[in-house]
Design a protein around this motif. Structure first.
Motif, PDB file in Angstrom:
ATOM      1  N   ASP A  27       0.863  -1.181   0.000  1.00  0.00           N
ATOM      2  CA  ASP A  27       0.000   0.000   0.000  1.00  0.00           C
ATOM      3  C   ASP A  27       0.895   1.224   0.000  1.00  0.00           C
ATOM      4  O   ASP A  27       2.072   1.139  -0.353  1.00  0.00           O
ATOM      5  N   THR A  28       0.356   2.370   0.353  1.00  0.00           N
ATOM      6  CA  THR A  28       1.153   3.600   0.307  1.00  0.00           C
ATOM      7  C   THR A  28       2.196   3.674   1.411  1.00  0.00           C
ATOM      8  O   THR A  28       3.092   4.516   1.363  1.00  0.00           O
ATOM      9  N   THR A  29       2.103   2.777   2.400  1.00  0.00           N
ATOM     10  CA  THR A  29       3.016   2.868   3.541  1.00  0.00           C
ATOM     11  C   THR A  29       4.162   1.865   3.485  1.00  0.00           C
ATOM     12  O   THR A  29       5.239   2.129   4.008  1.00  0.00           O
ATOM     13  N   ALA A  30       3.932   0.702   2.872  1.00  0.00           N
ATOM     14  CA  ALA A  30       4.981  -0.323   2.926  1.00  0.00           C
ATOM     15  C   ALA A  30       4.747  -1.417   1.888  1.00  0.00           C
ATOM     16  O   ALA A  30       3.638  -1.606   1.386  1.00  0.00           O
ATOM     17  N   THR A  73     -10.995  -6.134  -1.960  1.00  0.00           N
ATOM     18  CA  THR A  73     -10.214  -5.760  -0.780  1.00  0.00           C
ATOM     19  C   THR A  73      -8.914  -6.562  -0.780  1.00  0.00           C
ATOM     20  O   THR A  73      -8.947  -7.800  -0.748  1.00  0.00           O
ATOM     21  N   ALA A  74      -7.800  -5.874  -0.860  1.00  0.00           N
ATOM     22  CA  ALA A  74      -6.498  -6.534  -0.855  1.00  0.00           C
ATOM     23  C   ALA A  74      -6.250  -7.195   0.484  1.00  0.00           C
ATOM     24  O   ALA A  74      -6.698  -6.708   1.531  1.00  0.00           O
ATOM     25  N   ASP A  75      -5.547  -8.317   0.481  1.00  0.00           N
ATOM     26  CA  ASP A  75      -5.256  -9.069   1.705  1.00  0.00           C
ATOM     27  C   ASP A  75      -4.007  -8.496   2.369  1.00  0.00           C
ATOM     28  O   ASP A  75      -2.883  -8.702   1.916  1.00  0.00           O
ATOM     29  N   ARG A  76      -4.225  -7.783   3.454  1.00  0.00           N
ATOM     30  CA  ARG A  76      -3.126  -7.130   4.158  1.00  0.00           C
ATOM     31  C   ARG A  76      -2.285  -8.143   4.924  1.00  0.00           C
ATOM     32  O   ARG A  76      -2.801  -9.107   5.478  1.00  0.00           O
ATOM     33  N   ILE A  77      -0.971  -7.930   4.941  1.00  0.00           N
ATOM     34  CA  ILE A  77      -0.056  -8.738   5.745  1.00  0.00           C
ATOM     35  C   ILE A  77       0.443  -7.872   6.893  1.00  0.00           C
ATOM     36  O   ILE A  77       0.974  -6.785   6.665  1.00  0.00           O
ATOM     37  N   SER A  78       0.276  -8.324   8.108  1.00  0.00           N
ATOM     38  CA  SER A  78       0.688  -7.543   9.269  1.00  0.00           C
ATOM     39  C   SER A  78       2.208  -7.387   9.304  1.00  0.00           C
ATOM     40  O   SER A  78       2.952  -8.330   8.989  1.00  0.00           O
ATOM     41  N   THR A  79       2.645  -6.213   9.705  1.00  0.00           N
ATOM     42  CA  THR A  79       4.083  -5.970   9.843  1.00  0.00           C
ATOM     43  C   THR A  79       4.570  -6.238  11.266  1.00  0.00           C
ATOM     44  O   THR A  79       5.750  -6.031  11.558  1.00  0.00           O
ATOM     45  N   GLU A  80       3.681  -6.727  12.126  1.00  0.00           N
ATOM     46  CA  GLU A  80       4.099  -7.029  13.505  1.00  0.00           C
ATOM     47  C   GLU A  80       5.139  -8.137  13.500  1.00  0.00           C
ATOM     48  O   GLU A  80       4.919  -9.224  12.965  1.00  0.00           O
ATOM     49  N   ALA A 128       9.680 -18.921   5.995  1.00  0.00           N
ATOM     50  CA  ALA A 128      10.174 -17.687   6.620  1.00  0.00           C
ATOM     51  C   ALA A 128       9.681 -17.617   8.065  1.00  0.00           C
ATOM     52  O   ALA A 128       8.530 -17.940   8.356  1.00  0.00           O
ATOM     53  N   LYS A 129      10.546 -17.192   8.971  1.00  0.00           N
ATOM     54  CA  LYS A 129      10.162 -17.089  10.378  1.00  0.00           C
ATOM     55  C   LYS A 129       9.331 -15.849  10.648  1.00  0.00           C
ATOM     56  O   LYS A 129       8.637 -15.779  11.665  1.00  0.00           O
ATOM     57  N   GLN A 130       9.409 -14.867   9.757  1.00  0.00           N
ATOM     58  CA  GLN A 130       8.661 -13.628   9.919  1.00  0.00           C
ATOM     59  C   GLN A 130       8.501 -12.980   8.542  1.00  0.00           C
ATOM     60  O   GLN A 130       9.229 -13.304   7.613  1.00  0.00           O
ATOM     61  N   PRO A 131       7.532 -12.077   8.406  1.00  0.00           N
ATOM     62  CA  PRO A 131       7.422 -11.343   7.136  1.00  0.00           C
ATOM     63  C   PRO A 131       8.600 -10.380   6.979  1.00  0.00           C
ATOM     64  O   PRO A 131       9.292 -10.044   7.946  1.00  0.00           O
ATOM     65  N   PHE A 132       8.829  -9.950   5.752  1.00  0.00           N
ATOM     66  CA  PHE A 132       9.824  -8.939   5.445  1.00  0.00           C
ATOM     67  C   PHE A 132       9.072  -7.722   4.907  1.00  0.00           C
ATOM     68  O   PHE A 132       8.124  -7.875   4.133  1.00  0.00           O
ATOM     69  N   TYR A 133       9.513  -6.540   5.327  1.00  0.00           N
ATOM     70  CA  TYR A 133       8.821  -5.370   4.796  1.00  0.00           C
ATOM     71  C   TYR A 133       9.802  -4.232   4.526  1.00  0.00           C
ATOM     72  O   TYR A 133      10.892  -4.166   5.095  1.00  0.00           O
ATOM     73  N   TYR A 134       9.364  -3.370   3.609  1.00  0.00           N
ATOM     74  CA  TYR A 134      10.151  -2.193   3.254  1.00  0.00           C
ATOM     75  C   TYR A 134       9.228  -0.999   3.335  1.00  0.00           C
ATOM     76  O   TYR A 134       8.267  -0.873   2.568  1.00  0.00           O
TER      77      TYR A 134
END
Length: 502
Positions: free
Chosen positions: A107-110, A344-351, A118-124
Protein backbone atom coordinates in the motif's frame (compact mmCIF):
# COMPACT_ATOMS: atom_id res chain seq x y z
CA UNK A 1 28.30 -10.58 -17.84
CA UNK A 2 28.37 -7.98 -20.60
CA UNK A 3 28.18 -10.68 -23.25
CA UNK A 4 25.12 -12.17 -21.62
CA UNK A 5 23.18 -8.92 -21.18
CA UNK A 6 23.64 -7.33 -24.61
CA UNK A 7 20.75 -9.45 -25.95
CA UNK A 8 18.26 -7.78 -23.60
CA UNK A 9 17.70 -4.67 -25.71
CA UNK A 10 16.26 -6.35 -28.81
CA UNK A 11 14.24 -8.72 -26.63
CA UNK A 12 12.70 -5.84 -24.65
CA UNK A 13 12.05 -3.88 -27.81
CA UNK A 14 10.24 -6.86 -29.28
CA UNK A 15 8.04 -7.10 -26.21
CA UNK A 16 7.00 -3.47 -26.55
CA UNK A 17 5.45 -3.90 -30.00
CA UNK A 18 2.42 -6.02 -29.21
CA UNK A 19 -0.08 -4.63 -31.70
CA UNK A 20 -0.82 -1.55 -33.75
CA UNK A 21 -3.02 1.46 -33.25
CA UNK A 22 -5.03 1.11 -36.45
CA UNK A 23 -8.54 -0.29 -36.60
CA UNK A 24 -8.67 -3.96 -37.63
CA UNK A 25 -11.93 -5.29 -39.08
CA UNK A 26 -13.78 -2.44 -37.40
CA UNK A 27 -12.21 -3.14 -34.00
CA UNK A 28 -10.40 -0.22 -32.36
CA UNK A 29 -7.10 -1.78 -31.29
CA UNK A 30 -6.04 1.50 -29.69
CA UNK A 31 -8.97 1.35 -27.26
CA UNK A 32 -8.22 -2.27 -26.46
CA UNK A 33 -4.64 -1.46 -25.48
CA UNK A 34 -5.66 1.60 -23.48
CA UNK A 35 -8.81 0.19 -21.92
CA UNK A 36 -7.15 -1.02 -18.74
CA UNK A 37 -5.98 2.51 -17.86
CA UNK A 38 -9.38 3.21 -16.28
CA UNK A 39 -9.38 0.05 -14.15
CA UNK A 40 -9.36 1.00 -10.46
CA UNK A 41 -9.92 -2.45 -8.98
CA UNK A 42 -9.75 -6.02 -10.22
CA UNK A 43 -8.76 -9.59 -9.46
CA UNK A 44 -6.42 -11.58 -11.66
CA UNK A 45 -4.12 -14.58 -12.01
CA UNK A 46 -0.86 -15.07 -13.88
CA UNK A 47 1.27 -18.01 -14.95
CA UNK A 48 4.81 -17.80 -16.33
CA UNK A 49 7.11 -20.55 -17.59
CA UNK A 50 10.51 -20.59 -19.28
CA UNK A 51 11.98 -23.02 -21.78
CA UNK A 52 15.63 -22.90 -22.81
CA UNK A 53 16.79 -25.02 -25.75
CA UNK A 54 20.48 -25.97 -25.39
CA UNK A 55 23.00 -25.54 -28.17
CA UNK A 56 24.48 -28.61 -29.82
CA UNK A 57 27.38 -30.22 -27.97
CA UNK A 58 26.60 -28.47 -24.70
CA UNK A 59 28.71 -29.50 -21.70
CA UNK A 60 27.26 -31.44 -18.78
CA UNK A 61 27.74 -28.40 -16.53
CA UNK A 62 25.91 -26.12 -18.94
CA UNK A 63 23.15 -28.70 -19.32
CA UNK A 64 22.59 -28.55 -15.57
CA UNK A 65 22.14 -24.80 -15.87
CA UNK A 66 19.65 -25.27 -18.72
CA UNK A 67 17.72 -27.76 -16.60
CA UNK A 68 17.61 -25.26 -13.76
CA UNK A 69 16.25 -22.55 -16.09
CA UNK A 70 13.58 -24.90 -17.41
CA UNK A 71 12.54 -25.90 -13.91
CA UNK A 72 11.49 -22.32 -13.10
CA UNK A 73 7.81 -21.43 -13.07
CA UNK A 74 5.65 -18.75 -11.49
CA UNK A 75 1.98 -19.20 -10.68
CA UNK A 76 0.34 -16.17 -9.11
CA UNK A 77 -3.04 -17.62 -8.29
CA UNK A 78 -4.71 -14.49 -7.01
CA UNK A 79 -3.88 -10.80 -7.36
CA UNK A 80 -6.21 -8.26 -5.76
CA UNK A 81 -6.07 -4.61 -6.81
CA UNK A 82 -8.07 -2.40 -4.47
CA UNK A 83 -9.45 0.96 -5.60
CA UNK A 84 -7.23 2.78 -3.09
CA UNK A 85 -4.13 1.46 -4.85
CA UNK A 86 -3.39 -1.36 -2.39
CA UNK A 87 -2.45 -4.65 -4.00
CA UNK A 88 -1.96 -8.19 -2.73
CA UNK A 89 -0.83 -11.39 -4.38
CA UNK A 90 -0.43 -15.03 -3.46
CA UNK A 91 1.20 -17.70 -5.53
CA UNK A 92 3.84 -20.38 -5.91
CA UNK A 93 7.37 -20.25 -7.32
CA UNK A 94 8.54 -23.51 -8.83
CA UNK A 95 12.25 -24.33 -8.99
CA UNK A 96 13.79 -27.75 -9.54
CA UNK A 97 11.60 -30.05 -7.45
CA UNK A 98 10.55 -27.24 -5.11
CA UNK A 99 7.23 -25.43 -4.86
CA UNK A 100 7.51 -22.35 -2.66
CA UNK A 101 4.27 -20.55 -1.76
CA UNK A 102 4.50 -16.79 -1.14
CA UNK A 103 2.29 -13.82 -0.33
CA UNK A 104 2.76 -10.12 -1.03
CA UNK A 105 1.05 -6.87 -0.03
CA UNK A 106 1.73 -3.25 -0.90
CA UNK A 107 0.00 0.00 0.00
CA UNK A 108 1.15 3.60 0.31
CA UNK A 109 3.02 2.87 3.54
CA UNK A 110 4.98 -0.32 2.93
CA UNK A 111 5.77 -3.37 0.83
CA UNK A 112 5.36 -6.61 2.82
CA UNK A 113 6.07 -10.16 1.68
CA UNK A 114 6.58 -13.58 3.14
CA UNK A 115 7.03 -17.15 1.96
CA UNK A 116 6.73 -20.66 3.33
CA UNK A 117 9.66 -21.33 5.61
CA UNK A 118 10.17 -17.69 6.62
CA UNK A 119 10.16 -17.09 10.38
CA UNK A 120 8.66 -13.63 9.92
CA UNK A 121 7.42 -11.34 7.14
CA UNK A 122 9.82 -8.94 5.44
CA UNK A 123 8.82 -5.37 4.80
CA UNK A 124 10.15 -2.19 3.25
CA UNK A 125 8.56 1.07 4.45
CA UNK A 126 7.53 3.52 1.73
CA UNK A 127 6.50 6.49 3.87
CA UNK A 128 9.16 9.17 3.53
CA UNK A 129 11.02 7.06 0.97
CA UNK A 130 11.03 9.82 -1.63
CA UNK A 131 12.35 12.37 0.87
CA UNK A 132 15.14 9.98 1.88
CA UNK A 133 16.24 10.00 -1.77
CA UNK A 134 16.08 13.77 -1.90
CA UNK A 135 12.85 13.78 -3.93
CA UNK A 136 10.88 16.49 -2.19
CA UNK A 137 7.52 17.26 -3.74
CA UNK A 138 6.98 13.74 -5.10
CA UNK A 139 3.30 13.21 -6.05
CA UNK A 140 2.10 9.67 -6.71
CA UNK A 141 -1.03 10.91 -8.49
CA UNK A 142 1.07 12.87 -10.97
CA UNK A 143 3.24 9.80 -11.49
CA UNK A 144 0.12 7.83 -12.43
CA UNK A 145 -1.06 10.56 -14.80
CA UNK A 146 2.35 10.73 -16.48
CA UNK A 147 2.33 6.94 -16.91
CA UNK A 148 -1.06 7.20 -18.62
CA UNK A 149 0.16 9.95 -20.93
CA UNK A 150 3.21 7.92 -21.91
CA UNK A 151 1.13 4.80 -22.53
CA UNK A 152 -1.36 6.74 -24.67
CA UNK A 153 1.43 8.39 -26.66
CA UNK A 154 3.24 5.12 -27.33
CA UNK A 155 0.13 3.08 -28.14
CA UNK A 156 -1.25 5.78 -30.43
CA UNK A 157 1.85 5.61 -32.59
CA UNK A 158 2.50 1.86 -32.60
CA UNK A 159 2.45 0.44 -36.13
CA UNK A 160 0.47 -2.64 -37.11
CA UNK A 161 2.57 -5.78 -37.48
CA UNK A 162 2.20 -7.88 -40.61
CA UNK A 163 -0.02 -10.51 -38.98
CA UNK A 164 -2.98 -9.22 -36.98
CA UNK A 165 -6.56 -10.49 -36.86
CA UNK A 166 -9.83 -10.13 -35.01
CA UNK A 167 -12.41 -12.78 -34.08
CA UNK A 168 -15.45 -13.10 -31.81
CA UNK A 169 -15.01 -15.95 -29.34
CA UNK A 170 -16.45 -17.46 -26.16
CA UNK A 171 -13.79 -17.89 -23.48
CA UNK A 172 -13.77 -19.03 -19.88
CA UNK A 173 -12.37 -16.44 -17.45
CA UNK A 174 -12.18 -17.55 -13.82
CA UNK A 175 -14.89 -20.13 -14.48
CA UNK A 176 -17.24 -17.73 -16.26
CA UNK A 177 -18.06 -18.03 -19.98
CA UNK A 178 -17.75 -14.65 -21.67
CA UNK A 179 -18.30 -13.31 -25.17
CA UNK A 180 -15.02 -11.61 -26.02
CA UNK A 181 -13.13 -10.17 -28.97
CA UNK A 182 -9.90 -12.00 -29.65
CA UNK A 183 -7.06 -9.87 -30.98
CA UNK A 184 -4.28 -12.05 -32.37
CA UNK A 185 -0.94 -10.73 -33.57
CA UNK A 186 2.35 -12.29 -34.63
CA UNK A 187 5.69 -10.55 -34.93
CA UNK A 188 9.07 -11.91 -35.99
CA UNK A 189 12.50 -10.53 -35.26
CA UNK A 190 12.85 -9.71 -38.98
CA UNK A 191 9.97 -7.24 -38.71
CA UNK A 192 11.24 -5.44 -35.64
CA UNK A 193 13.66 -2.91 -37.23
CA UNK A 194 11.00 -1.77 -39.71
CA UNK A 195 8.37 -1.52 -36.97
CA UNK A 196 10.70 0.59 -34.82
CA UNK A 197 11.41 2.88 -37.77
CA UNK A 198 7.70 3.21 -38.49
CA UNK A 199 7.09 4.05 -34.82
CA UNK A 200 9.76 6.78 -34.91
CA UNK A 201 8.21 8.27 -38.07
CA UNK A 202 4.82 8.30 -36.43
CA UNK A 203 5.90 10.06 -33.25
CA UNK A 204 7.84 12.61 -35.31
CA UNK A 205 4.61 13.56 -37.08
CA UNK A 206 2.44 13.41 -33.95
CA UNK A 207 3.03 16.99 -32.82
CA UNK A 208 -0.12 17.05 -30.70
CA UNK A 209 0.63 13.82 -28.85
CA UNK A 210 4.33 14.59 -28.48
CA UNK A 211 3.56 18.03 -27.05
CA UNK A 212 0.90 16.62 -24.69
CA UNK A 213 3.36 14.10 -23.29
CA UNK A 214 6.12 16.69 -22.81
CA UNK A 215 3.57 19.00 -21.18
CA UNK A 216 2.64 16.23 -18.76
CA UNK A 217 6.31 15.55 -18.12
CA UNK A 218 6.76 19.25 -17.28
CA UNK A 219 3.80 19.15 -14.85
CA UNK A 220 5.43 16.17 -13.19
CA UNK A 221 9.01 17.45 -13.03
CA UNK A 222 8.58 21.16 -12.33
CA UNK A 223 7.18 20.76 -8.76
CA UNK A 224 10.00 18.31 -8.01
CA UNK A 225 12.66 20.72 -9.31
CA UNK A 226 11.09 23.64 -7.45
CA UNK A 227 10.79 21.68 -4.18
CA UNK A 228 14.43 20.66 -4.41
CA UNK A 229 15.69 24.16 -5.24
CA UNK A 230 16.72 23.37 -8.82
CA UNK A 231 16.30 26.24 -11.25
CA UNK A 232 17.22 27.17 -14.81
CA UNK A 233 20.84 27.88 -13.87
CA UNK A 234 21.33 24.31 -12.67
CA UNK A 235 19.77 23.04 -15.91
CA UNK A 236 21.75 25.24 -18.27
CA UNK A 237 22.91 22.22 -20.31
CA UNK A 238 19.33 21.55 -21.42
CA UNK A 239 19.48 24.36 -23.97
CA UNK A 240 16.63 26.47 -22.58
CA UNK A 241 18.58 29.68 -23.20
CA UNK A 242 16.91 32.65 -21.52
CA UNK A 243 13.60 30.85 -21.05
CA UNK A 244 12.74 30.78 -17.32
CA UNK A 245 11.86 27.37 -15.94
CA UNK A 246 8.44 28.59 -14.81
CA UNK A 247 7.52 29.46 -18.42
CA UNK A 248 5.76 26.19 -19.18
CA UNK A 249 4.80 27.03 -22.75
CA UNK A 250 8.32 28.13 -23.62
CA UNK A 251 9.98 25.13 -21.99
CA UNK A 252 7.57 22.65 -23.59
CA UNK A 253 8.06 24.21 -27.03
CA UNK A 254 11.85 24.07 -26.79
CA UNK A 255 11.78 20.52 -25.40
CA UNK A 256 9.41 19.33 -28.14
CA UNK A 257 11.47 20.88 -30.92
CA UNK A 258 14.68 19.39 -29.50
CA UNK A 259 13.12 15.93 -29.09
CA UNK A 260 11.63 15.99 -32.61
CA UNK A 261 14.96 17.11 -34.03
CA UNK A 262 16.65 14.16 -32.27
CA UNK A 263 14.09 11.70 -33.66
CA UNK A 264 14.37 13.13 -37.18
CA UNK A 265 18.17 12.99 -36.98
CA UNK A 266 17.95 9.34 -35.92
CA UNK A 267 15.64 8.57 -38.83
CA UNK A 268 18.12 10.09 -41.31
CA UNK A 269 20.83 7.64 -40.26
CA UNK A 270 18.58 4.77 -39.12
CA UNK A 271 19.26 2.38 -42.01
CA UNK A 272 22.98 3.09 -42.05
CA UNK A 273 23.30 2.68 -38.29
CA UNK A 274 21.33 -0.56 -38.47
CA UNK A 275 23.72 -1.88 -41.12
CA UNK A 276 26.68 -0.84 -38.97
CA UNK A 277 25.12 -2.59 -35.99
CA UNK A 278 24.71 -5.80 -37.98
CA UNK A 279 28.32 -5.51 -39.17
CA UNK A 280 29.78 -4.88 -35.72
CA UNK A 281 27.49 -7.39 -33.99
CA UNK A 282 26.60 -10.07 -36.54
CA UNK A 283 25.04 -12.16 -33.78
CA UNK A 284 22.06 -9.79 -33.88
CA UNK A 285 21.07 -11.27 -37.22
CA UNK A 286 20.17 -14.44 -35.34
CA UNK A 287 18.22 -12.61 -32.63
CA UNK A 288 16.41 -10.44 -35.20
CA UNK A 289 15.56 -13.33 -37.50
CA UNK A 290 12.36 -15.10 -38.49
CA UNK A 291 13.09 -17.67 -35.77
CA UNK A 292 12.47 -15.03 -33.12
CA UNK A 293 8.70 -14.86 -32.78
CA UNK A 294 6.15 -13.16 -30.58
CA UNK A 295 2.56 -14.43 -30.55
CA UNK A 296 -0.01 -12.47 -28.57
CA UNK A 297 -3.68 -13.23 -27.97
CA UNK A 298 -5.69 -10.57 -26.19
CA UNK A 299 -9.29 -11.29 -25.21
CA UNK A 300 -11.19 -8.02 -24.78
CA UNK A 301 -14.69 -7.43 -23.39
CA UNK A 302 -17.17 -4.83 -24.66
CA UNK A 303 -15.78 -2.30 -22.18
CA UNK A 304 -12.38 -2.61 -23.88
CA UNK A 305 -10.84 -4.33 -20.87
CA UNK A 306 -8.38 -7.15 -21.45
CA UNK A 307 -9.87 -10.10 -19.59
CA UNK A 308 -7.42 -12.73 -20.73
CA UNK A 309 -4.12 -12.78 -22.55
CA UNK A 310 -1.64 -15.36 -23.75
CA UNK A 311 1.85 -14.26 -24.73
CA UNK A 312 4.38 -16.64 -26.27
CA UNK A 313 7.84 -15.24 -26.99
CA UNK A 314 10.62 -17.29 -28.55
CA UNK A 315 14.03 -15.64 -28.98
CA UNK A 316 16.62 -17.26 -31.23
CA UNK A 317 20.15 -17.00 -29.86
CA UNK A 318 23.53 -17.19 -31.60
CA UNK A 319 26.02 -19.90 -30.75
CA UNK A 320 28.26 -18.66 -27.95
CA UNK A 321 30.42 -20.08 -25.18
CA UNK A 322 28.96 -17.48 -22.85
CA UNK A 323 25.37 -18.34 -23.77
CA UNK A 324 25.19 -22.01 -24.84
CA UNK A 325 21.55 -21.87 -25.97
CA UNK A 326 19.78 -22.16 -29.31
CA UNK A 327 16.77 -20.26 -28.05
CA UNK A 328 14.80 -19.30 -24.99
CA UNK A 329 11.06 -18.91 -24.80
CA UNK A 330 8.64 -17.40 -22.31
CA UNK A 331 4.97 -18.24 -21.94
CA UNK A 332 2.76 -15.83 -20.00
CA UNK A 333 -0.94 -16.22 -19.35
CA UNK A 334 -3.27 -13.97 -17.37
CA UNK A 335 -6.96 -13.83 -16.52
CA UNK A 336 -8.75 -10.82 -15.03
CA UNK A 337 -12.16 -10.67 -13.39
CA UNK A 338 -14.27 -8.50 -11.09
CA UNK A 339 -13.12 -5.45 -13.07
CA UNK A 340 -13.91 -2.23 -11.16
CA UNK A 341 -15.89 -4.30 -8.67
CA UNK A 342 -15.57 -4.41 -4.86
CA UNK A 343 -12.08 -5.76 -4.08
CA UNK A 344 -10.21 -5.76 -0.78
CA UNK A 345 -6.50 -6.53 -0.86
CA UNK A 346 -5.26 -9.07 1.70
CA UNK A 347 -3.13 -7.13 4.16
CA UNK A 348 -0.06 -8.74 5.75
CA UNK A 349 0.69 -7.54 9.27
CA UNK A 350 4.08 -5.97 9.84
CA UNK A 351 4.10 -7.03 13.50
CA UNK A 352 7.38 -8.83 14.11
CA UNK A 353 8.40 -8.28 10.48
CA UNK A 354 11.98 -7.61 9.46
CA UNK A 355 12.56 -4.02 8.30
CA UNK A 356 14.67 -4.35 5.14
CA UNK A 357 15.34 -0.61 4.90
CA UNK A 358 17.49 -0.47 8.02
CA UNK A 359 19.05 -3.93 7.95
CA UNK A 360 22.04 -5.11 5.96
CA UNK A 361 21.68 -8.82 6.49
CA UNK A 362 24.76 -11.01 6.49
CA UNK A 363 24.40 -14.44 4.82
CA UNK A 364 23.99 -16.05 8.23
CA UNK A 365 21.34 -13.54 9.32
CA UNK A 366 19.49 -14.15 6.08
CA UNK A 367 19.50 -17.92 6.61
CA UNK A 368 18.37 -17.53 10.22
CA UNK A 369 15.31 -15.69 8.93
CA UNK A 370 14.10 -19.05 7.58
CA UNK A 371 13.39 -22.40 9.19
CA UNK A 372 16.45 -24.62 8.89
CA UNK A 373 15.75 -27.40 6.42
CA UNK A 374 12.91 -25.53 4.73
CA UNK A 375 12.85 -25.34 0.94
CA UNK A 376 13.82 -21.66 0.97
CA UNK A 377 16.65 -22.25 3.44
CA UNK A 378 18.09 -25.00 1.25
CA UNK A 379 17.56 -22.96 -1.91
CA UNK A 380 19.44 -19.97 -0.51
CA UNK A 381 22.27 -21.98 0.97
CA UNK A 382 22.77 -24.85 -1.44
CA UNK A 383 21.53 -23.57 -4.81
CA UNK A 384 22.12 -19.84 -4.59
CA UNK A 385 25.19 -20.25 -2.39
CA UNK A 386 24.62 -17.06 -0.40
CA UNK A 387 27.16 -18.16 2.21
CA UNK A 388 29.94 -18.84 -0.29
CA UNK A 389 32.94 -16.54 -0.11
CA UNK A 390 36.28 -16.57 -1.92
CA UNK A 391 39.36 -14.56 -0.93
CA UNK A 392 42.81 -14.39 -2.46
CA UNK A 393 45.82 -13.17 -0.49
CA UNK A 394 49.05 -12.40 -2.35
CA UNK A 395 52.45 -12.76 -0.63
CA UNK A 396 52.88 -8.97 -0.75
CA UNK A 397 49.20 -8.16 -0.18
CA UNK A 398 48.88 -4.52 0.88
CA UNK A 399 45.51 -5.07 2.60
CA UNK A 400 46.19 -8.09 4.80
CA UNK A 401 49.96 -7.60 5.11
CA UNK A 402 50.55 -11.32 5.81
CA UNK A 403 53.52 -12.16 8.02
CA UNK A 404 55.25 -15.55 7.79
CA UNK A 405 57.09 -16.80 10.86
CA UNK A 406 58.25 -20.35 11.46
CA UNK A 407 56.33 -21.61 8.44
CA UNK A 408 53.04 -20.15 9.71
CA UNK A 409 51.25 -17.27 7.97
CA UNK A 410 49.70 -14.66 10.25
CA UNK A 411 47.11 -12.03 9.21
CA UNK A 412 45.14 -9.30 11.02
CA UNK A 413 42.34 -11.09 12.83
CA UNK A 414 39.66 -8.44 12.20
CA UNK A 415 40.28 -8.15 8.46
CA UNK A 416 39.98 -11.84 7.72
CA UNK A 417 37.17 -12.54 10.20
CA UNK A 418 34.98 -9.71 8.93
CA UNK A 419 35.67 -10.60 5.30
CA UNK A 420 34.25 -14.03 6.18
CA UNK A 421 31.18 -12.24 7.65
CA UNK A 422 32.07 -13.07 11.27
CA UNK A 423 31.25 -10.69 14.13
CA UNK A 424 34.29 -9.36 16.01
CA UNK A 425 34.02 -7.99 19.57
CA UNK A 426 36.71 -6.51 21.81
CA UNK A 427 36.72 -7.39 25.52
CA UNK A 428 38.83 -4.62 27.01
CA UNK A 429 38.77 -5.94 30.56
CA UNK A 430 40.33 -9.25 29.53
CA UNK A 431 42.23 -7.96 26.49
CA UNK A 432 40.42 -10.58 24.48
CA UNK A 433 38.83 -10.69 21.04
CA UNK A 434 35.67 -12.75 20.51
CA UNK A 435 34.90 -13.93 16.99
CA UNK A 436 31.45 -15.36 16.19
CA UNK A 437 30.94 -17.30 12.97
CA UNK A 438 28.15 -15.77 10.90
CA UNK A 439 26.60 -18.96 9.53
CA UNK A 440 27.08 -21.62 12.20
CA UNK A 441 27.52 -19.53 15.34
CA UNK A 442 30.87 -21.03 16.39
CA UNK A 443 32.81 -18.84 18.83
CA UNK A 444 36.54 -18.21 19.09
CA UNK A 445 38.21 -16.22 21.86
CA UNK A 446 41.77 -14.93 21.36
CA UNK A 447 43.70 -13.14 24.12
CA UNK A 448 46.43 -10.65 23.32
CA UNK A 449 49.79 -12.13 24.35
CA UNK A 450 48.34 -15.63 24.84
CA UNK A 451 49.33 -18.67 22.79
CA UNK A 452 45.96 -20.34 23.40
CA UNK A 453 42.56 -19.83 21.74
CA UNK A 454 39.16 -21.06 22.92
CA UNK A 455 37.14 -22.61 20.06
CA UNK A 456 33.61 -23.43 21.22
CA UNK A 457 35.00 -23.82 24.75
CA UNK A 458 37.89 -26.12 23.78
CA UNK A 459 41.46 -24.90 24.21
CA UNK A 460 43.73 -24.97 21.16
CA UNK A 461 47.44 -24.07 21.35
CA UNK A 462 48.84 -21.52 18.88
CA UNK A 463 52.35 -21.62 17.37
CA UNK A 464 53.04 -18.33 19.15
CA UNK A 465 51.05 -15.79 21.22
CA UNK A 466 48.66 -13.35 19.55
CA UNK A 467 50.70 -10.22 18.80
CA UNK A 468 49.98 -6.61 17.87
CA UNK A 469 51.75 -4.92 14.96
CA UNK A 470 52.81 -1.27 14.81
CA UNK A 471 49.35 -0.26 13.53
CA UNK A 472 47.47 -1.87 16.41
CA UNK A 473 46.20 -4.90 14.47
CA UNK A 474 46.05 -8.25 16.29
CA UNK A 475 47.72 -11.03 14.25
CA UNK A 476 46.62 -14.69 14.43
CA UNK A 477 47.36 -17.81 12.32
CA UNK A 478 45.51 -17.49 9.01
CA UNK A 479 44.73 -21.19 8.49
CA UNK A 480 43.45 -21.74 12.03
CA UNK A 481 41.12 -18.74 11.87
CA UNK A 482 39.83 -19.48 8.35
CA UNK A 483 39.18 -23.17 9.01
CA UNK A 484 37.47 -22.39 12.31
CA UNK A 485 35.12 -20.17 10.26
CA UNK A 486 34.37 -23.14 7.96
CA UNK A 487 36.60 -22.06 5.06
CA UNK A 488 39.15 -24.12 3.15
CA UNK A 489 42.70 -22.83 2.66
CA UNK A 490 44.96 -23.68 -0.28
CA UNK A 491 48.24 -22.25 -1.53
CA UNK A 492 50.01 -22.33 -4.86
CA UNK A 493 53.67 -22.44 -5.83
CA UNK A 494 53.82 -18.64 -6.06
CA UNK A 495 52.76 -18.19 -2.48
CA UNK A 496 49.21 -17.08 -3.19
CA UNK A 497 46.65 -18.14 -0.60
CA UNK A 498 43.11 -19.09 -1.65
CA UNK A 499 40.38 -19.09 0.95
CA UNK A 500 36.98 -20.55 -0.01
CA UNK A 501 33.91 -20.97 2.13
CA UNK A 502 31.05 -23.06 0.69
Amino acid sequence: MKARTKWLLPILALLLILAGCQSVAGFDVNKALLGDLDVKSSESSTTLSVNAVPAAGISAEDQKMVDLINSFSLNIGHVKLQDNGSISASGVVGYKQLSIPFTFFMDTTAVVFTAKGAKQPFYYPLEGYEESLGLKGFDQNKTTELSKLLTQFVVKNLPNPGAISIASVNESVYGEQLSLTKLHTEITGEELPALVKSFLKSISKDTEGFTAFISGLYDYLYPLLEANGIGASELSDLGLGDIPLEDKEGVVTVAHDAAKLAVDALLLVYDKQLDNLYSSTPELKTVLSKDTKLNVDLFVDNGFHVRKQNIDLNVALPASEDLPLQSISLKLGTQTWNVNGPVTADRISTEGALDMSSTNLTPGETLRSFEQGSDLYNLLKNDMGITSKSLVIAPDDDYYYPIVEGGTTYVPLRYLAEDLDAAVEWDGANRAIKVTDDVYGDQLVFKIGSDKVQINGATVKLPQPVFIDEYGDAYVPLRLLAEALHAKVETDEDGYIYIDRP
